[in-house]
Every structure is written in C-alpha cells, then in structure tokens.
Design an enzyme around this catalytic site. Structure first.
Site, PDB file in Angstrom:
ATOM      1  N   HIS A 205      12.405  22.782 -12.608  1.00 24.24           N
ATOM      2  CA  HIS A 205      12.450  23.107 -14.031  1.00 24.24           C
ATOM      3  C   HIS A 205      13.824  22.914 -14.657  1.00 24.24           C
ATOM      4  CE1 HIS A 205      14.131  26.854 -12.494  1.00 24.24           C
ATOM      5  NE2 HIS A 205      14.596  27.070 -13.705  1.00 24.24           N
TER       6      HIS A 205
HETATM    7  C1  UD1 Z   1      14.868  29.450 -18.676  1.00 25.38           C
HETATM    8  C2  UD1 Z   1      16.321  29.738 -18.296  1.00 25.38           C
HETATM    9  C3  UD1 Z   1      16.574  29.264 -16.881  1.00 25.38           C
HETATM   10  C4  UD1 Z   1      15.566  29.853 -15.917  1.00 25.38           C
HETATM   11  C5  UD1 Z   1      14.177  29.502 -16.395  1.00 25.38           C
HETATM   12  C6  UD1 Z   1      13.091  30.057 -15.517  1.00 25.38           C
HETATM   13  C7  UD1 Z   1      17.994  29.634 -20.070  1.00 25.38           C
HETATM   14  C8  UD1 Z   1      19.087  28.819 -20.647  1.00 25.38           C
HETATM   15  N1  UD1 Z   1      17.243  29.023 -19.146  1.00 25.38           N
HETATM   16  O1  UD1 Z   1      14.699  28.046 -18.704  1.00 25.38           O
HETATM   17  O2  UD1 Z   1      17.867  29.672 -16.474  1.00 25.38           O
HETATM   18  O3  UD1 Z   1      15.796  29.343 -14.627  1.00 25.38           O
HETATM   19  O4  UD1 Z   1      14.008  30.046 -17.730  1.00 25.38           O
HETATM   20  O5  UD1 Z   1      11.832  29.652 -15.966  1.00 25.38           O
HETATM   21  O6  UD1 Z   1      17.837  30.771 -20.434  1.00 25.38           O
HETATM   22  N2  UD1 Z   1       7.626  27.794 -22.533  1.00 25.38           N
HETATM   23  C9  UD1 Z   1       6.286  28.071 -22.536  1.00 25.38           C
HETATM   24  N3  UD1 Z   1       5.894  29.365 -22.280  1.00 25.38           N
HETATM   25  C10 UD1 Z   1       6.772  30.340 -22.010  1.00 25.38           C
HETATM   26  C11 UD1 Z   1       8.138  30.044 -22.026  1.00 25.38           C
HETATM   27  C12 UD1 Z   1       8.554  28.761 -22.266  1.00 25.38           C
HETATM   28  O7  UD1 Z   1       5.460  27.197 -22.757  1.00 25.38           O
HETATM   29  O8  UD1 Z   1       6.332  31.491 -21.789  1.00 25.38           O
HETATM   30  C13 UD1 Z   1       8.078  26.398 -22.775  1.00 25.38           C
HETATM   31  C14 UD1 Z   1       8.534  26.178 -24.189  1.00 25.38           C
HETATM   32  O9  UD1 Z   1       8.040  24.952 -24.591  1.00 25.38           O
HETATM   33  C15 UD1 Z   1      10.047  26.075 -24.074  1.00 25.38           C
HETATM   34  C16 UD1 Z   1      10.241  25.571 -22.644  1.00 25.38           C
HETATM   35  O10 UD1 Z   1       9.149  26.093 -21.910  1.00 25.38           O
HETATM   36  O11 UD1 Z   1      10.586  25.249 -25.028  1.00 25.38           O
HETATM   37  C17 UD1 Z   1      11.520  26.023 -22.020  1.00 25.38           C
HETATM   38  O12 UD1 Z   1      11.648  27.452 -22.074  1.00 25.38           O
HETATM   39  P1  UD1 Z   1      13.117  28.141 -22.172  1.00 25.38           P
HETATM   40  O13 UD1 Z   1      13.032  29.598 -22.028  1.00 25.38           O
HETATM   41  O14 UD1 Z   1      13.815  27.608 -23.371  1.00 25.38           O
HETATM   42  O15 UD1 Z   1      13.884  27.539 -20.949  1.00 25.38           O
HETATM   43  P2  UD1 Z   1      13.437  27.405 -19.432  1.00 25.38           P
HETATM   44  O16 UD1 Z   1      13.447  25.967 -19.089  1.00 25.38           O
HETATM   45  O17 UD1 Z   1      12.201  28.186 -19.133  1.00 25.38           O
END
Ligand code: UD1
Length: 390
Positions: A205
């Site tokens: 991820h």
């Molecule tokens: C975040 C953390 C990362 C951690 C990871 C675990 C930061 C900078 N990054 O990254 O350190 O290792 O979480 O998962 O804080 N999304 C969904 N459903 C959800 C949450 C997210 O569909 O419940 C999708 C959204 O499209 C979003 C993307 O995932 O844009 C990324 O989510 P985000 O929280 O921005 O970053 P992660 O890559 O999950």
C-alpha cells in the site's frame, strides 16, 4: 486524570486497543477515545473495533480521505474544540499516520502534553509521508515511548532529552498476544481452502510502490512468478486497488474474489479484519509486504518476511527477527523468495520487551509522571503553568 486517545487509520487500532484496555483498569483514569475517521470503511476500521474489542469512540471527527494538507488540517480543526472542552492531562497518539501528527500538533498548541507511542523510528527517507509525521510528532511530544533501542538512539541524536524517552516495548505485540486465542480459532484457512505453510501472503500500500505504475507492474510480475509454485493471498488496500484497476494485463494471473484460493496464482480480495489476517500470517510460508507493522508481527510469529522497500524504520526486525529488506526489483524478489523456500522456518525470537506488557508499562509511566506534575505548580519541561482542570 483525563487522557484523550487518538486513532485514525488501520495501523492505529491494534496499538490503541491494549492501551484503552489498560487505562480502563485504573479507576483514576478517565480514558476518552477520539476517532478521526481517516479510515472509515468497515474493512479498514469498523472490523478492527470489533476484532480488537475497542470501545466505541466517544467522539468521531469523520474527516475521511483527502490530500495530506486536507486530512491534517481537518483533523486539527475538528479536534481543537474537543480538546478545549475536555482539557485532558495528556493526549496519546500512536504510530505515524496523518492523524498522529495532526492530533499531536493540535494538543501541543493548546499546551496539552503529548505522549507518542512508537516514537523514534526512522527510515531516514523523507519522501515517505510517515517519516515527516514521525519527525514532527516526536519534536513536539513530551513522553516518547519507544519500541526498540534504535528509537532511543535516534531521539538522542536529534537532541531529545533522555528523561522524556521510555523504552517500553511494542503495544502491537500486546494486541497480538492478547488476541492469540481468538485468531487461532479463525476459520479463514478453511474458508480459502489453504493449508498451513503452503501459501504466501502479500500486502502492498505504500505510495512509492502502488502509485508508481512501472514499479507496481514489476512487483506483480515478481509475485506472479512466485505464485507459479505457491498460491499467494493478497488482501488489497483501496489505494492499491485503484492502481491495479488501471493495469488489465495482469488479469490472467490475478483472481479477484471471495471463494477458495486457486492452487496457483494471486488471489486478490478486499482488506480483511485483524483476527483473520493474523491467522493468515501465522500459518503462511512467507509474507511479502511494504507495511511496517507486519514486519513486527512476522518477527514475533517466526514467519519469514520480505519487505518490498529500500529501507525499514524497524531495524530490530532485521537484526533479531525474520525480516529482510529486498526492495522492489523483480529479479531480487524472486531470488530472495527462492532462498526463503529452501531454508527451514526460523525460530521466533521476540526482540527485548516485546512481551505483551508494553501498555502496562506505558500507563504506569503516565500515571506516575502526570500525578507528579499535577502536584507541582509548574511544568518541568516547558515552564508553562498547569492547564486549568475541568
Ligand atoms: C495511511 C497512512 C499510512 C498507513 C496506511 C495503512 C498516512 C500519510 N498514511 O495510508 O501510513 O500505513 O494508512 O492503511 O497517514 N480509502 C478507502 N477507505 C478507507 C480509507 C481509505 O477507500 O476506509 C481509500 C481512499 O480512496 C483514499 C486512499 O484509500 O484516498 C488512501 O487512504 P489514506 O488514508 O489517504 O492513505 P493510506 O494509503 O491508507
């Protein structure tokens, strides 16, 4: 004593669960839980509350997804009035996600003490958003709880005063040990038709791996190669799924579905809950990942882990554990997998203090220090007056 605990994203939940449990054992602690909502899907958040028996949050900020600035800013804006109302003695933040930094910054600006759990870890790679979050959170924290010796060394090298640093072990391992009985009963292997020791688990991820399509394609090519010998189970993070959907050429080797895992190939599925995931990892022949927490869990479980990154902020998983840093080159990954498959399974050797008792140590430190501080009229570290009590 009032403690506000912050969670936001998936890797926070297994860290806060044992802390909340420990705090609730002490009648003198009023433990408040705030969920920022950085992660919000059932598979990324709700399932973890259930699996880890985390009490429902007292406050949900419902921040959701967005850019780094959006997420950080929204958490700060929505948390500030809560902290002003609650006036806690300390705010506890865990890990290195955007919610961690945002909550620490909000508290520090209100002159509320901050305790950072998992302080001092450094990848020395500032292109990782987590590294920025770690550096800044540590710089404004009052209590820095470290999981491994490297954390203490890094903080001292950055000029942090030794009396703020506490080497307490690893709260993620508290969760793993406390729930061992539960995950040992998971039926995920039967459900997926898998046999102990005869499959690999993959998670990916990191933006550096999954947002960069040439790198992602190289990784999938390497995984497809491995999956010719052993089936691979791949719970897919939403960020990764978005990228995978743009590279249709791998559809023949990647099967997306809910049923049994085919004997060869990569079986992709939605993200899975904590208990099922621990069971999958504990029974795997090997794990390939770019996660930080999984490097630690495989170390304690004695499962070989190949980290698909150029560095790790958790060096004890390499020096004591089962972790090898292999980067993202397909040739290197396939060569390293071949080596792992030739060798017998390593015996698990938990690093110092990864014994399931870290949350007890942390709560004991907080109790002692905050009591002392509330007795003295002025703060030892900042020289600021004590905050008004609610
Ligand atoms: C975040 C953390 C990362 C951690 C990871 C675990 C930061 C900078 N990054 O990254 O350190 O290792 O979480 O998962 O804080 N999304 C969904 N459903 C959800 C949450 C997210 O569909 O419940 C999708 C959204 O499209 C979003 C993307 O995932 O844009 C990324 O989510 P985000 O929280 O921005 O970053 P992660 O890559 O999950």
């Amino acid at each position: 004593m009032k403690i506000v605990n912050i969670v936001g994203a998936r890797p926070n939940f297994m860290k806060i669960a044992p802390l909340m449990k420990e705090m609730r054992k002490h009648a003198g602690i009023d433990a408040v839980l705030v969920h920022t909502g950085q992660h919000y899907d059932v598979s990324m958040a709700g399932q973890f509350f259930e699996d880890l028996q985390i009490p429902l949050p007292h406050v949900s900020l419902e921040v959701g997804s967005g850019s780094h600035a959006y997420q950080t800013g929204e958490v700060m804006k929505r948390l500030e009035p809560i902290l002003e109302r609650e006036r806690p003695d300390v705010v506890v933040v865990v890990g290195d996600v955007n919610s961690t930094l945002a909550a620490a910054l909000t508290a520090a600006k209100l002159q509320i003490r901050v305790a950072h759990i998992e302080a001092g870890l450094r990848s020395f790679d500032r292109s990782m958003p987590e590294e920025i979050n770690r550096l800044l959170t540590d710089a404004i924290s009052d209590y820095l709880f470290v999981t491994e010796e490297s954390g203490k060394r890094n903080l001292l090298a950055e000029g942090v005063s030794e009396d703020k640093i506490f080497f307490v072990g690893n709260v993620m391992i508290d969760s793993l040990e406390t729930s061992r009985r539960l995950w040992a009963r998971s039926t995920i292997l039967e459900h997926l038709g898998l046999k102990k020791g005869q499959y690999g688990v993959v998670t990916l991820h990191r933006p550096s791996n999954v947002d960069d399509l040439p790198i992602l394609k190289g990784l999938i090519r390497a995984l497809a190669d491995v999956a010719r010998q052993h089936p691979i189970v791949f719970p897919v993070h939403p960020r990764t799924r978005t990228s995978l959907e743009t590279i249709p050429e791998f559809r023949s080797v990647m099967y997306f579905g809910d049923g049994p895992t085919p004997s060869r190939g990569i079986h992709c599925m939605d993200p899975i809950g904590y208990l099922d995931f621990m069971s999958l990892v504990a029974n795997a022949r090997l794990v390939l990942t770019d996660s930080g927490g999984i490097q630690e869990e495989t170390t304690v479980l004695g499962i070989p882990c190949l980290t698909l990154r150029e560095n790790t902020e958790r060096p004890v998983t390499v020096t004591h554990g089962t972790n090898r840093i292999v980067g993202s080159s397909p040739a290197r990954i396939t060569a390293e997998v071949a080596q792992v498959l030739k060798a017998p399974l390593p015996a698990p050797i938990p690093p110092p203090l990864w014994d399931g008792q870290a949350s007890q140590r942390i709560v004991a430190v907080l109790l002692e220090h905050i009591r002392d501080r509330n007795r003295s009229p002025r703060s030892a570290t900042h020289g600021a007056p004590n905050l008004p009590r609610p």
